[in-house]
Design a protein around this motif. Structure first.
Motif: not given
Length: 244
Positions: A41-42, A56-59, A63-66
């Motif tokens: 992907f990267l 834009a692409w990290l989320p 799942n950063e919130h988790d």
């Protein structure tokens, strides 16, 4: 538990293994990329004709919130590793030496690279997802005379994403009498060149886009704010490239 990251600013096989284990952990949310998928992907992100911010692409890959809810320190460690992988990939492109990330290499048994757990198969799925994410950018800016080159790169770089897709590619060339394994072997041979060509396509299109946004050096031509923008957008200059 993720071990402490080193202070090194280069991406290492140790960090690759840390990412692989973290992303493969059963507690990760459904849809989280595997390490090899992330690497593919990267690569697509780094080769894009337009720069894509990490916000834009990290989320899309994590799942950063988790992560923040469970372990803030671990989240920071992993995000740092992801950004190092991004920088490692980008540097290879800037040096015009694109390559598969550590632990994404093809297996020796050619047909085994079509198995879902094969690193290069996962890489191809991640790359395909990245290109699809940016498809509007590629479709809008790829000249017609480069479309065939782009399609050829896409076939090689996504060939191992699944056995079904590989067979579909094989069936698209019925005049060529060869087994799927022979075809897969040919795709592996073409893989390094396809990486290079895909990178060059992104660089060349980005250069054209940049030229459209900049006045010709030394032209001596001043563009009025109400004049048509020289980039050819059809908008007034003040509403287009004059906007900072």
């Amino acid at each position: 538990m993720v071990s402490p990251m080193s202070n090194a600013k280069t991406f290492s096989p140790i960090q690759a293994e840390q990412l692989r284990r973290f992303l493969a952990a059963p507690e990760r949310p459904d849809g989280t990329f595997s390490y090899a998928e992330l690497a593919g992907f990267l690569f697509a992100i780094c080769c894009a004709p337009e720069q894509v911010p990490s916000s834009a692409w990290l989320p899309l890959v994590l799942n950063e919130h988790d992560m923040v809810q469970k372990n803030l320190h671990e989240a920071q460690q992993i995000q740092a590793a992801i950004m190092l992988l991004y920088s490692h990939t980008k540097q290879g492109i800037l040096n015009k030496q694109p390559a598969l990330a550590p632990q994404c290499e093809a297996r020796r048994a050619i047909s085994s690279n079509l198995e879902p757990d094969a690193p290069i198969s996962q890489w191809a799925r991640g790359f395909g997802a990245g290109h699809e994410y940016l498809s509007e950018v590629w479709d809008a800016h790829t000249p017609a005379d480069l479309g065939e080159d782009l399609n050829s790169c896409m076939m090689v770089l996504t060939f191992f994403a699944s056995r079904d897709l590989a067979q579909a590619y094989q069936e698209a060339f019925p005049a060529m009498d060869r087994t799927l394994e022979d075809f897969a072997g040919q795709m592996l041979e073409l893989f390094p060149e396809a990486l290079h060509q895909y990178m060059l396509l992104g660089i060349s299109i980005a250069a054209v886009l940049q030229q459209r946004q900049e006045p010709a050096p030394g032209s001596g031509v001043k563009v009025g704010r109400n004049d048509p923008c020289p980039c050819g957008s059809g908008k007034k200059y003040k509403h287009c490239c004059a906007v900072t």
